[in-house]
Structures are given as structure tokens and as C-alpha cells.
Design an enzyme around this catalytic site. Sequence first.
Site, PDB file in Angstrom:
ATOM      1  N   ASP A   1       0.808  -1.225   0.000  1.00 38.47           N
ATOM      2  CA  ASP A   1       0.000   0.000   0.000  1.00 38.47           C
ATOM      3  C   ASP A   1       0.842   1.276   0.000  1.00 38.47           C
ATOM      4  OD1 ASP A   1      -1.852  -1.936   0.567  1.00 38.47           O
ATOM      5  OD2 ASP A   1      -2.495  -1.101   2.480  1.00 38.47           O
TER       6      ASP A   1
ATOM      7  N   ARG B   1      -8.225  -1.688  10.869  1.00 44.92           N
ATOM      8  CA  ARG B   1      -6.945  -1.232  10.340  1.00 44.92           C
ATOM      9  C   ARG B   1      -7.086  -0.063   9.367  1.00 44.92           C
ATOM     10  NH1 ARG B   1      -7.625  -6.642   8.510  1.00 44.92           N
ATOM     11  NH2 ARG B   1      -8.300  -6.843   6.354  1.00 44.92           N
ATOM     12  N   ASP B   2      -5.917   0.379   8.905  1.00 48.74           N
ATOM     13  CA  ASP B   2      -5.790   1.399   7.860  1.00 48.74           C
ATOM     14  C   ASP B   2      -6.424   2.725   8.261  1.00 48.74           C
ATOM     15  OD1 ASP B   2      -4.841  -0.853   6.563  1.00 48.74           O
ATOM     16  OD2 ASP B   2      -6.593  -1.101   5.282  1.00 48.74           O
TER      17      ASP B   2
ATOM     18  N   TRP C   1      -5.024  -8.552  -4.725  1.00 43.79           N
ATOM     19  CA  TRP C   1      -4.727  -9.658  -3.813  1.00 43.79           C
ATOM     20  C   TRP C   1      -5.045 -11.023  -4.418  1.00 43.79           C
ATOM     21  CZ3 TRP C   1      -1.213  -9.569  -0.536  1.00 43.79           C
ATOM     22  CH2 TRP C   1      -0.941  -8.435   0.220  1.00 43.79           C
TER      23      TRP C   1
ATOM     24  N   TRP D   1       1.934  -1.552   9.578  1.00 46.02           N
ATOM     25  CA  TRP D   1       1.085  -1.682   8.404  1.00 46.02           C
ATOM     26  C   TRP D   1       0.677  -0.299   7.923  1.00 46.02           C
ATOM     27  CZ3 TRP D   1      -2.525  -6.087  10.643  1.00 46.02           C
ATOM     28  CH2 TRP D   1      -1.769  -7.261  10.788  1.00 46.02           C
ATOM     29  N   THR D   2      -0.478  -0.220   7.300  1.00 38.54           N
ATOM     30  CA  THR D   2      -0.922   1.034   6.703  1.00 38.54           C
ATOM     31  C   THR D   2      -1.426   2.018   7.755  1.00 38.54           C
ATOM     32  OG1 THR D   2      -1.400   0.124   4.534  1.00 38.54           O
ATOM     33  CG2 THR D   2      -2.716   2.003   5.197  1.00 38.54           C
TER      34      THR D   2
ATOM     35  N   GLU E   1     -11.033  -1.630   3.082  1.00 36.43           N
ATOM     36  CA  GLU E   1      -9.636  -1.345   3.392  1.00 36.43           C
ATOM     37  C   GLU E   1      -9.280   0.059   2.919  1.00 36.43           C
ATOM     38  OE1 GLU E   1      -6.963  -4.868   4.020  1.00 36.43           O
ATOM     39  OE2 GLU E   1      -7.608  -5.163   1.970  1.00 36.43           O
TER      40      GLU E   1
END
Length: 576
Positions: free
Chosen positions: A72, A204-205, A346, A128-129, A260
Site C-alpha cells: 500500500d 486497520r488502515d 490480492w 502496516w498502513t 480497506e
Amino acid sequence: MTAVPRRRVLRSAAQGAAAAPLALAMSSCLGIEPSPEEQAAPARGEGTAGTAAPESHRPRFHLTPPSGWLGDPQRPLVRGDAVHLYGLHHAEGTAPGPTTWAHWTSTDLVTFTPRGTALAGADGVDVWTGSVVVDEGNTAGRGAGAVVALVTRPTDGRSALQEQYLAASEDAATFALEPDPVLRSPEGRTARSEEEIAQASWFRDPKLQRDEERDQWVCALGRDRRVSFWTSPDLRSWEHRSDLVPAELTPDGPDLGGVECPDLFTLTADDGSAHWVLGASLDGSGAGEPTNYAYWVGTWDGERFLPEDPAPRWLDRGWDWYAAVTWPAAEDPAHVRHAIGWMNNWAYARDPSATAESDGYDGQYSVVREVRLVRDDDGALTLVSTPVPALASAATSAQELDDQQVSSQEDADGGVEGTAELGALGPAFALEMDVDWADAEGAALTVVGSADGARGTRISLGDGALHVDRRGSALTAGDTHDGGEGETGDGGGGDTAGRGGSDPFAGLTVARAPIDPGARSAHLHVLVDTQSVEVFLDDGRTALSLTVHPAPGEEHVRLHALGGTARLTGVRLRQH
């Protein structure tokens, strides 16, 4: 990033590890340490435009890592005349694995210079992001004007305990990560059942946006099939406010999977009206929709995002513009945003691409775009996107080509198609033209074509749709897919065979975007690089981005007419 628990893809780093949580827990924090040559060389692609060995597949004008695997992009930060871009990077291999934030800078949004690692994890747990902002008011206590990031990490290496951590920087180049989460998972520590763990494994993100009207920070978080909104006065104490659930907005609509990399921002339309926009990367491949960046235009009332239209729209309808981020354009932040996307999917991101063996890296970003909000004739608001003008200025040559006209003829098999050769235009170029099929059923353009016409990526216009068919640009000629035009495959986020199998694009071979059924002409802008094709129609109202894998020498471009006569006029070629 996709329809599997976040970074289940990390199993690829261990090649056969039994479970992703173990891979997370055991992972070490790895950074990018570019060589002195890489530090000094500006990067169009990886930093050495036009100097790669002949067998190299590295793009000429797309950003790629010097080595390793690229994930990302993180929303860039503008400081002075430089844009600081960050991206998830796994340094020890060309498959997904533990990630740090790689760092590049650019002054023109075309040439990027690698600056090493900006942010890494600790105690064997990666990062991560996330999202970067400038805290002008010192709300987080790290100093007025400090650069602050909110970033996802799996606490204690547990994938079901995804939480958000604070990191700060004085120079936007090196971030110090705080040890404890500031936005904790409400379910992760108590999840026991399979369903509870699955829900907790998607938290997340974070994407940060300043809400000046209410003197608060807003955070949009990606959850399983929803966006979660939180607010904070100081980037440290967070309160959950609401959720936006796409399936509840359109109960009869397609299943778009988990959410996401949400993207929340404000933008003023061309009619002067100001709006909030919510973007998100969704996986609609199982329902014939893109796996890509969707968006809603609406309002924010301090607690909820209220879309004007419940159905999401797509800024790009290809298969490879995922995890995209936008940021305000320095020259006109109210009306223009810039955007960049991850050119991967993905469905096959775990499998090696052509560049893994030839160049020692995997993954690339799209060109940077300008994004605007326009009011349509029917009153609807639409995001349009076009390549930044600096890309044209960076071309090594530019020329006008002759107008082309081709008429179809019935062949021995009963087919009705005509073809005109535009020539071998090189491995990296931009073509702009007006296409007219008023006297035909449709028109098509083949790019990255072989000399014998057997292979290539075909861009088709007609019958109310724009298609980009990359079946003829698989890794090898023997790997092309036999499905029919318009096929969308078997889904994009699961464990389908990837690039290395008999179906190198996991069934995601043809991208389709609807256009006006009555249209008989269009302005077409095509960007071709060694590993990608990006198509923009009618000043960016329609866009499709796909990766391709032509063989060496597949550089031919051809015009096709279907059931009549098609014409190309105003053809401009820019080579890179």
C-alpha cells in the site's frame, strides 16, 4: 487490503507457514537501506530511468522499489516544495512479508528519490498502513507542527488484535514509534469465537482528517464490510461515533467485501459547492464489480458520514488501482487532490510477477493523478481523474501522428473487422487521440502487441462500454486465458491461482466500464509502460488501470474497426 484477514498474505514470507498469526509474531523488522547510488539518483521507476539492462522489465515512469515487495502507498505529506511519499515495503524477498514504511520524495510527482526507511516496528512486530498529518496545534503533545502518523500494528503479533499506534517526526523522514496503542481494538482482547476473531482481525488502515469546524480529528477505519468513524481532540483519546455499512445502504446491491484503506476528505466542486468525500478500497470482483477505489459524496455532521447517493461509484474500474490514497494539491488544495494507487490485486499479489526474477522486486504504483469533483448535467457529483500534467512534460519525445481510418472487411471465418498498423511505439509511451466510430459498431486499439498480432492488450469502445482485455499480455503466450470478453472471473480476494498458474490474472482478465450507450466518439488517453496500461476516457470521467506482462519486443499498436469504419484524429504520441 482485501477479503482475507489483514496480512494473511504474510504466510508467503514463511513459504508454507501454517498460520499468519505465527508469521506475524515471528517476523523481524526489516528496513530499506538504499545504496549511495540509489540515494543520489532520482527515480522514475526505481531511480534510474532509461538505464536498466535490456532484459529488465522495470517501468520507465512508474514508481517501484529498488528491491523487495511493495504494498500500500501511504498518504503523502507536502512540506515546502517536496512531496514525501511512504509505502509498505518488505525488503527480504519479492513476496509479501513483514513491512516497514519506505520513503521517497518528489518535487514534480513524476520523479521520486528513495530516502530509506521512515518507520519500522519494534519487538519483532512490523507496521502496516496508516495516515500522516501535520499537527499544527500541538494537540498530540509532540510539538506545534510535528508530523504525526497513526499506524496499524498487530499488538503482541496477534492478528486478531489490530490496533492503532502513534508515531511522530520532526522532518517527515524518520518517525519514532510510541510503544502503546492509542486507539485500541474494542473486541480484540475478548474475542473467543471464530466469528468474533474474524471481526477483530479487521481493524486497520486509519485515515486522519482534520474537522476544523468542530475542532476535532476524525479517523476512518477499515472494518469487515463497514467503515468505522472515530473522533479525538488530541490524536490520543478516541471515541467511536458511527459506522457506515455499504450493504445497509444498498441491501439489493452486490457484496463488496471488507473495507480497506478508507479515504476521508473535503473537496470543492467545479460549481463552488463544498462536500465531504469518503473513498474506500472494496472487492467487488465476485459480483462483477471492480476490486478498486470506490467513493461516496456526502456530508459529515461531526459523528456520521451521510452519503447523497447510497450506491458507491468507482474512481477506477480496472483490476489494479487498489489501496489508493489522495492528498490536497499544493497549488489548489480546495479544488484539486492528487492520487496514487497500488497497481496490484490480492488475487495474485502473493505470486511473483515478471519483475521478480528479472529485477529483484515486485509491485509498482500508478502514475500520480489530479482528482476533481464535477457537477454532471443530471445534478450528480462525479470524481474525475487525469494524469498530472508534469508527466507529459517529462516525456523524452513528443510528436503528432497521422490521422488513421480503417474499415472492416468480412474474413473467411465470417468475422467483420479491419485493422491498421500504427507501428512499434516503444516500451513506454502515452497516446492521446479522438476516436470516432459513428460509422461502425465499435472501435478498438491494441497496445503492447506482438509483431504477428497474436498477443496484446485490447482497448475496445462500443455498445455502451469501454473494455480493456489483457488476456493477450499474460506472462507467457501459453498462459493466456480463454474466457470471453466481459468475463470477470471467480473473485479477487481469495486463494485463487495467481500469475504463476495457467490463469496468470486469476480470471480477472477483462475490465469493463459503462459509457453512454449513444456515444459514437470519445477522447482516449492511454499510458503504456513495461508492466501496465492505464486508460482515461473523456478527461478522466472513466478510468481503468491494469498490469500487463508483454514479452520483449511486444510494442506494436493497432487500430481496429468493428462492423464499419473507425477513425483516429488528433493523435499525439509522447515517449518515455
